[in-house]
Design a protein around this motif. Structure first.
Motif, PDB file in Angstrom:
ATOM      1  N   ALA A   1       0.884  -1.199   0.000  1.00 44.13           N
ATOM      2  CA  ALA A   1       0.000   0.000   0.000  1.00 44.13           C
ATOM      3  C   ALA A   1       0.900   1.221   0.000  1.00 44.13           C
ATOM      4  O   ALA A   1       1.743   1.371  -0.887  1.00 44.13           O
ATOM      5  CB  ALA A   1      -0.904  -0.051   1.233  1.00 44.13           C
ATOM      6  N   GLU A   2       0.792   2.032   1.081  1.00 42.77           N
ATOM      7  CA  GLU A   2       1.559   3.275   1.147  1.00 42.77           C
ATOM      8  C   GLU A   2       2.424   3.227   2.396  1.00 42.77           C
ATOM      9  O   GLU A   2       1.897   3.209   3.512  1.00 42.77           O
ATOM     10  CB  GLU A   2       0.580   4.466   1.243  1.00 42.77           C
ATOM     11  N   PRO A   3       3.751   3.115   2.294  1.00 42.48           N
ATOM     12  CA  PRO A   3       4.603   3.069   3.500  1.00 42.48           C
ATOM     13  C   PRO A   3       4.467   4.378   4.285  1.00 42.48           C
ATOM     14  O   PRO A   3       3.970   5.363   3.714  1.00 42.48           O
ATOM     15  CB  PRO A   3       6.019   2.902   2.951  1.00 42.48           C
ATOM     16  N   PRO A   4       4.794   4.431   5.585  1.00 43.86           N
ATOM     17  CA  PRO A   4       5.520   3.382   6.323  1.00 43.86           C
ATOM     18  C   PRO A   4       4.613   2.233   6.752  1.00 43.86           C
ATOM     19  O   PRO A   4       3.421   2.422   6.960  1.00 43.86           O
ATOM     20  CB  PRO A   4       6.046   4.128   7.543  1.00 43.86           C
ATOM     21  N   TYR A   5       5.237   1.055   6.786  1.00 43.93           N
ATOM     22  CA  TYR A   5       4.554  -0.150   7.295  1.00 43.93           C
ATOM     23  C   TYR A   5       5.190  -0.497   8.643  1.00 43.93           C
ATOM     24  O   TYR A   5       6.386  -0.332   8.819  1.00 43.93           O
ATOM     25  CB  TYR A   5       4.761  -1.347   6.358  1.00 43.93           C
ATOM     26  N   TRP A   6       4.363  -0.986   9.580  1.00 39.96           N
ATOM     27  CA  TRP A   6       4.991  -1.529  10.798  1.00 39.96           C
ATOM     28  C   TRP A   6       4.299  -2.795  11.233  1.00 39.96           C
ATOM     29  O   TRP A   6       3.132  -3.022  10.932  1.00 39.96           O
ATOM     30  CB  TRP A   6       5.008  -0.494  11.924  1.00 39.96           C
ATOM     31  N   ILE A   7       5.079  -3.662  11.886  1.00 38.25           N
ATOM     32  CA  ILE A   7       4.539  -4.870  12.505  1.00 38.25           C
ATOM     33  C   ILE A   7       5.113  -4.937  13.916  1.00 38.25           C
ATOM     34  O   ILE A   7       6.313  -4.708  14.114  1.00 38.25           O
ATOM     35  CB  ILE A   7       4.903  -6.146  11.693  1.00 38.25           C
TER      36      ILE A   7
ATOM     37  N   TYR B   1       9.778  -1.256  11.715  1.00 39.31           N
ATOM     38  CA  TYR B   1       9.176  -0.046  11.130  1.00 39.31           C
ATOM     39  C   TYR B   1       9.860   0.187   9.803  1.00 39.31           C
ATOM     40  O   TYR B   1      11.063   0.429   9.749  1.00 39.31           O
ATOM     41  CB  TYR B   1       9.417   1.130  12.086  1.00 39.31           C
ATOM     42  N   VAL B   2       9.104   0.041   8.677  1.00 37.25           N
ATOM     43  CA  VAL B   2       9.700   0.080   7.334  1.00 37.25           C
ATOM     44  C   VAL B   2       9.283   1.355   6.626  1.00 37.25           C
ATOM     45  O   VAL B   2       8.099   1.613   6.418  1.00 37.25           O
ATOM     46  CB  VAL B   2       9.253  -1.145   6.512  1.00 37.25           C
ATOM     47  N   THR B   3      10.269   2.172   6.237  1.00 38.38           N
ATOM     48  CA  THR B   3       9.961   3.427   5.521  1.00 38.38           C
ATOM     49  C   THR B   3      10.179   3.266   4.021  1.00 38.38           C
ATOM     50  O   THR B   3       9.594   3.974   3.222  1.00 38.38           O
ATOM     51  CB  THR B   3      10.865   4.552   6.066  1.00 38.38           C
ATOM     52  N   LYS B   4      11.063   2.324   3.600  1.00 43.76           N
ATOM     53  CA  LYS B   4      11.283   2.116   2.151  1.00 43.76           C
ATOM     54  C   LYS B   4      11.247   0.617   1.882  1.00 43.76           C
ATOM     55  O   LYS B   4      12.218  -0.082   2.168  1.00 43.76           O
ATOM     56  CB  LYS B   4      12.638   2.717   1.751  1.00 43.76           C
ATOM     57  N   PRO B   5      10.140   0.048   1.377  1.00 52.39           N
ATOM     58  CA  PRO B   5       9.937  -1.404   1.294  1.00 52.39           C
ATOM     59  C   PRO B   5      10.800  -2.104   0.245  1.00 52.39           C
ATOM     60  O   PRO B   5      10.989  -3.306   0.318  1.00 52.39           O
ATOM     61  CB  PRO B   5       8.457  -1.561   0.972  1.00 52.39           C
ATOM     62  N   THR B   6      11.292  -1.368  -0.761  1.00 48.74           N
ATOM     63  CA  THR B   6      12.231  -1.973  -1.727  1.00 48.74           C
ATOM     64  C   THR B   6      13.222  -0.894  -2.149  1.00 48.74           C
ATOM     65  O   THR B   6      13.069   0.279  -1.804  1.00 48.74           O
ATOM     66  CB  THR B   6      11.510  -2.443  -3.029  1.00 48.74           C
ATOM     67  N   SER B   7      14.214  -1.310  -2.932  1.00 52.78           N
ATOM     68  CA  SER B   7      15.165  -0.313  -3.461  1.00 52.78           C
ATOM     69  C   SER B   7      14.595   0.341  -4.727  1.00 52.78           C
ATOM     70  O   SER B   7      15.246   1.199  -5.322  1.00 52.78           O
ATOM     71  CB  SER B   7      16.498  -0.996  -3.821  1.00 52.78           C
ATOM     72  N   LEU B   8      13.386  -0.111  -5.171  1.00 56.61           N
ATOM     73  CA  LEU B   8      12.818   0.394  -6.436  1.00 56.61           C
ATOM     74  C   LEU B   8      11.729   1.406  -6.080  1.00 56.61           C
ATOM     75  O   LEU B   8      10.750   1.065  -5.410  1.00 56.61           O
ATOM     76  CB  LEU B   8      12.219  -0.765  -7.228  1.00 56.61           C
TER      77      LEU B   8
END
Ligand code: G3I
Length: 588
Positions: A478-484, A561-568
């Motif tokens: 979806a739209e970062p940031p993602y957290w678990i 806590y993920v702010t950039k889910p891939t390098s792309l």
């Protein structure tokens, strides 16, 4: 029955003096080591292969840890009957004498083998090798049978009951497709009769002795079936075979524990006693810790099968005395000191470094000159009871997998600060604020496994990131940031974390690096689930498995806590296949 030899005392004195200088450490520490023979006395005998050098240079280790010995070479046919009817028992007698003086058993290795046997056994009256002749006559066979039986009679009569078990026949099964080794002179001349002749003669000479068939790789599928068939046929004919000797020349990789265990049970199902007769675990290409884990798993399995395993013998005392040279396969190193493999089998329920710390030390505390001012075993200590001044300490050295916690109050109560090894420890400051300390092993398992998980996207699938299944994943897109976030259901001291990302998936090719892996992310901790603190911030990652030790930190909750889910830039899909948290529980 066994004749005394006069030169043993002088021989021992000379060799001892020679080696005392070179290996005084052997005599220094052995008595403080946990005795392996004592640890395993309710499971099976613990043996070691010795030679006339190690019998002197390693005497303390042999006496302290083992209750059985096997002559590495000194009881083989070429050692005992080099020329026809000239028995020489001098070397072997020294070993039996040593064993009797120290209350140890002796396993006899070996009466009949195609190797290390002088070829006069197989020469006819014209000194021709019988197995090379175009025709082998009945007279030839009778001659060789008599020599075989005379050897067995001469050797077993000499040692009597002092050698309680014999490897009657060694390595008779072929590594090819046939049952018997086609290159064995015994087989070439007498056919498979030689096995029956050997075991029947041995039993006739001394019915008290346990008679073994001994071989290598008999636990491997390619050889096991033919060995079982050979033994079954002999047993069906009433041939007196009492035990199977599995040599156990293993490596860190290779056969699984389950496969070895399955083989042990198959030989035992023939009604045979099982001896592991020549155990060593080559570690070429692996670490000492990987070797230790293999030893731990093997001895854990031996204990599980001690209803049929009655003896385990290591094929040498220390790596400098091993036939496998630089594979360093044994429990004691070239310095004759215990290796992680030794500590691993001291208690197979615990990691090697926990066992080692419990018998030696877990922490060394040093002052600004680098001198050790104090050593601590695992445990709880009030500063007032220490025999050194904490204020002088400027460096801590903790045994692998251990940490030291300082508490504001006595008896490990009150607020705490925690350390692993560090070279800049402010002992004065810590001494001013604390009254007690605890040295403990860090629990090595994943404390996030199957704990309650929550997330800001796909919360109902968050559990897939801590289910222990590398295939399943929590994969928001979806739209970062993602957290678990994970509730550890207790307060822990975290020492390491790992996250297995998209590149570990089969679809992504299980690659080590990928632009599909989370690039910018952080591990955060919390004691209340509301206030979060970064403990490891990562930027520009491409690794599929990110695995990092942590400065010890207390946590009840952890959050990725993920702010950039891939390098792309255009690809916002995050894949978390497993989030692993390692630490040790703190008393609540
Ligand atoms: O005694 C001689 C010495 O006089 C000579 O100077 C020296 C140099 O050539 O050789 C010495 O003999 C050596 C002997 O060990 C004693 O050290 C032999 O060369 C050497 O081949 C022999 O190796 C032994 C090997 O069996 C021979 O097959 C190993 O020490 C021994 O560990 C090994 O043990 C076998 C088991 O009996 C059966 N299962 C396999 C296991 C490993 O191969």
């Amino acid at each position: 029955m066994m004749k005394k030899t006069k030169g043993f005392a002088r021989f021992t004195l000379i060799l001892t003096l020679m080696f005392m200088l070179g290996s005084s450490s052997v005599l220094a520490d052995v008595s403080k080591q946990p005795s392996l023979k004592e640890i395993y006395k309710d499971y099976f005998d613990l043996g070691v292969a010795v030679n006339n050098r190690t019998l002197v240079t390693h005497a303390e280790i042999i006496k302290h840890h083992f209750n059985s010995i096997t002559a590495e070479n000194e009881m083989k046919p070429e050692a005992l009957q080099r020329t026809a009817r000239n028995f020489d028992f001098s070397s072997a007698d020294r070993m039996v004498e040593f064993a009797q003086e120290n209350g140890m058993k002796v396993r006899g290795h070996t009466l009949v083998w195609h190797a290390q046997t002088r070829d006069w056994f197989w020469r006819d009256g014209r000194n021709q090798l019988i197995y090379e002749k175009d025709e082998i006559t009945a007279e030839d066979r009778a001659l060789v049978q008599r020599r075989l039986e005379d050897h067995i009679e001469g050797v077993m009569s000499h040692f009597g009951d002092a050698v309680y078990a014999w490897d009657v026949v060694n390595e008779a099964v072929s590594d090819g497709g046939t049952i018997h080794r086609p290159d064995s002179p015994w087989y070439m001349i007498l056919g498979d009769e030689f096995m029956k002749i050997a075991f029947r003669k041995a039993h006739e000479v001394n019915p008290n002795i346990i008679l073994f068939y001994n071989d290598y790789n008999s636990d491997h599928g390619y050889k096991r079936g033919r060995t079982l068939q050979m033994l079954q046929e002999l047993l069906d004919e009433g041939v007196p075979i009492h035990g199977m000797g599995l040599q156990g020349h293993w490596s860190v990789d290779g056969l699984t524990i389950a496969e070895i265990e399955r083989s042990i049970r198959m030989y035992a199902d023939l009604g045979l006693e099982i001896h592991i007769t020549e155990m060593d675990v080559g570690m070429t290409g692996f670490t000492e810790e990987e070797q230790a884990e293999r030893y731990r798993q093997l001895f854990e399995m031996f204990k599980r099968n001690s209803d049929v395993i009655t003896s385990v013998t290591l094929w040498g005392v220390s790596d400098d005395a091993s036939w496998r040279g630089d594979e360093n396969p044994l429990l004691f190193g070239r310095d004759h000191q215990p290796k992680p493999a030794f500590w691993a089998i001291v208690d197979t329920d615990k990691p090697w470094y926990v066992n080692k710390a419990e018998y030696t030390k877990a922490a060394v505390l040093k002052d600004s000159t680098g001198q050790a001012v104090g050593e601590l075993m695992p445990g709880t200590f009030n500063l007032a009871d220490l025999d050194f001044d904490l204020a002088e300490v400027t460096a801590l050295e903790l045994e692998k997998g251990h940490l030291i916690s300082f508490y504001a109050e006595e008896n490990a109560q009150g607020d705490a600060v925690h350390f692993v090894s560090t070279k800049d420890f402010d002992g004065a400051a810590v001494a001013a604020q604390t009254k007690s300390l605890v040295v403990r092993a860090v629990q090595a398992d994943n404390i996030a496994l199957n704990k309650p998980a929550d997330a800001n996207f796909l919360a109902d699938r968050a559990g897939r990131a801590v289910d222990g299944e590398p295939v399943s994943s929590w994969a928001p897109n979806a739209e970062p940031p993602y957290w678990i976030s994970i509730d550890l259901e207790g307060t822990y001291l975290l020492s390491r974390w790992a996250v297995r990302l998209q590149g570990t998936s089969v679809l992504a090719g299980q690659v080590e690096e990928s632009p599909l892996n989370a690039a910018d992310f952080a591990l955060q901790v919390s004691l209340d689930g509301e206030n979060w603190q970064d403990v490891d911030v990562v930027e520009g990652n491409i690794k599929s498995v990110y695995d990092k030790d942590l400065n010890l930190v207390e946590a009840r909750y952890v959050r990725l806590y993920v702010t950039k889910p891939t390098s792309l830039d255009h690809n916002q899909r995050l894949g978390v296949h497993e989030l692993e948290i390692y630490g040790t529980p703190l008393a609540d």
